[in-house]
Write an enzyme that holds these catalytic residues in place. Structure first.
Site, PDB file in Angstrom:
ATOM      1  N   GLY A   1       0.830  -1.206   0.000  1.00 30.32           N
ATOM      2  CA  GLY A   1       0.000   0.000   0.000  1.00 30.32           C
ATOM      3  C   GLY A   1       0.857   1.245   0.000  1.00 30.32           C
ATOM      4  N   ASN A   2       0.278   2.370   0.375  1.00 25.94           N
ATOM      5  CA  ASN A   2       1.066   3.608   0.495  1.00 25.94           C
ATOM      6  C   ASN A   2       0.459   4.496   1.575  1.00 25.94           C
ATOM      7  OD1 ASN A   2      -0.897   5.484  -0.844  1.00 25.94           O
ATOM      8  ND2 ASN A   2      -0.531   4.090  -2.566  1.00 25.94           N
ATOM      9  N   TYR A   3       1.094   5.646   1.813  1.00 25.85           N
ATOM     10  CA  TYR A   3       0.711   6.490   2.945  1.00 25.85           C
ATOM     11  C   TYR A   3      -0.482   7.419   2.686  1.00 25.85           C
ATOM     12  CZ  TYR A   3       5.129   5.244   5.204  1.00 25.85           C
ATOM     13  OH  TYR A   3       6.160   4.577   5.798  1.00 25.85           O
TER      14      TYR A   3
END
Ligand code: CTP
Length: 421
Positions: free
Chosen positions: A221-223
């Site tokens: 995923g990512n932030y």
């Protein structure tokens, strides 16, 4: 001396027929609310004043009812007649609620829903836009609890008319003076003129991260928090647009009930939902941080460590949603993309405009403090297809959302569109 006859004035009553609830809480700035009320009535608005018990200590209800030509509401009941004042019908009647002055205590109650007076109870029942003009001493304003509450109110969709700096009633000098009545009136007029400028428009927004499954317990995923995309969705909906918000996994909720939200997990799912909505959209804003690659295979069961020192996950390319929609784009459709960069910001942003057939790119740089992921603020530069580059200062994400939508409407040449509300 010549008298001007009624109706002879060129002045247009911008607020004619608008129903405004003016909430007054207990601060010395309440004296300015009398001027605010006078200006609103002069502009043709119908104003109903709701005052807190402390507010009455600063300004008399007789003055307010004489100016508004409506009895002032303060208590839940009228003691001698037993009449009950309905906050629900007031909330439904209002096209706008303005709370000026809003004390630290009133804002804290609005945040937590402590409905122990008519003002906060009416706020909780208000269906339309709410604007607050805070007023307090500089230390109260600067206190982390007040700042937290301001942030939360913004997230709840409340518009803040920021206080100014100068001499305060305490004799101290600093930030906390309520905005002047003229400024509040101009913000009210701005609200009514933009509140219908997207009526009839269909908008697609992608927001948040995508999660690409590795196995049943792990993902890539990512932030991205989704805050920017959600703020744009709220802004478009409050201006009358029909909004479809395709959201990756985020812990956010929408405030405007008219937003149609489609929750997805992966880039492939987001692509499918976005392409469907894009077919009928007038405008698409691609604010999602879409993973560029996904694991080539998703394991059915949890992958075990099995004492290996290394592991490799083979990745395959995800669809580029903005680029695919850019290819499908027909005349009259406007597409807006984002570019979050760390290096060569301007070159990369301009390149994305071309590559994805976008009309506008909103660029933010991770080098700017307060911009990017997991913040409540953002600092953007907008690149438009016709070559313009507009830089904006650091602002809250809801203010940034307004700037983006304004720029997008200017681009479409719709800003002066006639609309009736
Ligand atoms: N975007 C998209 N689908 C993807 C990748 C990106 O719709 N698979 C959209 C984003 O929502 C954003 C814009 O394209 O509006 C740019 O995203 P970004 O990740 O900055 O660009 P990439 O094309 O992925 O380029 P790079 O990772 O090389 O910077």
């Amino acid at each position: 001396m010549k008298r001007r006859r009624n109706g002879g004035s060129k002045h247009i009553l911008m607020l004619k027929g608008k129903h405004i609830v003016l909430g007054i809480s207990g601060g010395i700035a309440a004296y300015k609310s009398v001027f605010l009320l006078r200006l609103l009535v002069k502009e043709g608005a119908e104003v109903q004043v709701v005052i807190t018990p402390n507010g009455k200590e600063f300004i008399t209800p007789v003055t307010l009812s004489a100016l508004s030509q409506h009895p002032v509401v303060c208590d839940f009941f009228t003691a001698n007649t037993g009449e009950w004042h309905s906050h629900v019908s007031l909330g439904l009647w209002a096209d706008l609620m303005v709370i000026a002055p809003a004390t630290a205590s009133t804002m804290a109650k609005m945040v937590t829903g402590v409905a122990d007076n008519m003002l906060v109870t009416t706020y909780l029942s208000a269906k339309e836009h709410v604007m607050v003009a805070p007023a307090m001493d500089l230390d109260m304003w600067a206190h982390p609890s007040t700042q937290r509450n301001i942030e939360q109110l913004r997230r709840d969709g409340v518009e803040i008319v920021m206080p100014g700096s100068g001499e305060l009633a305490s004799g101290l000098s600093g930030k906390g003076r309520m905005a002047e009545p003229e400024e509040i009136v101009s913000r009210i007029k701005e609200y009514f003129s933009r509140s219908c400028d997207m009526e009839g428009m269909k908008v697609l927004i992608t927001a948040g991260p995508t999660c690409e499954r590795i196995d049943p317990v792990r993902y890539i995923g990512n932030y991205s928090s989704g805050k920017m995309g959600f703020a744009i969705a709220e802004e478009c909906a409050s201006r009358g647009a029909e909004v479809t918000l395709v959201a990756g996994p985020v812990s956010l909720s929408t405030v405007n009930p008219s937003i149609h939200r489609v929750d997805v997990e992966s880039a492939v799912e987001m692509c499918e939902a976005a392409r469907k909505a894009f077919a009928n959209a007038d405008v698409a804003v691609f604010a999602a941080a879409v993973a560029d690659y996904r694991p080539a295979e998703t394991a059915e069961s949890k992958i075990k460590r099995e004492n290996a020192d290394e592991m490799t996950i083979r990745m395959v390319r995800n669809p580029d949603i903005a680029a695919l929609c850019g290819k499908m784009k027909r005349a009259g459709q406007t597409t807006v993309g984002f570019a979050l960069e760390t290096d060569n910001e301007r070159i990369n942003a301009a390149h994305k405009l071309e590559k994805k057939n976008l009309d506008m790119v909103v660029m933010n740089s991770l080098r700017d403090k307060g911009a990017g992921f997991r913040t409540d603020t953002n600092k953007i530069t907008i690149f438009a297809r016709e070559g313009s580059v507009t830089e904006f200062p650091l602002k809250s994400k809801s203010e940034v959302a307004r700037d983006i939508v304004d720029a997008m409407l200017r681009f479409r040449g719709n800003v002066d569109a006639e609309c009736e509300r």
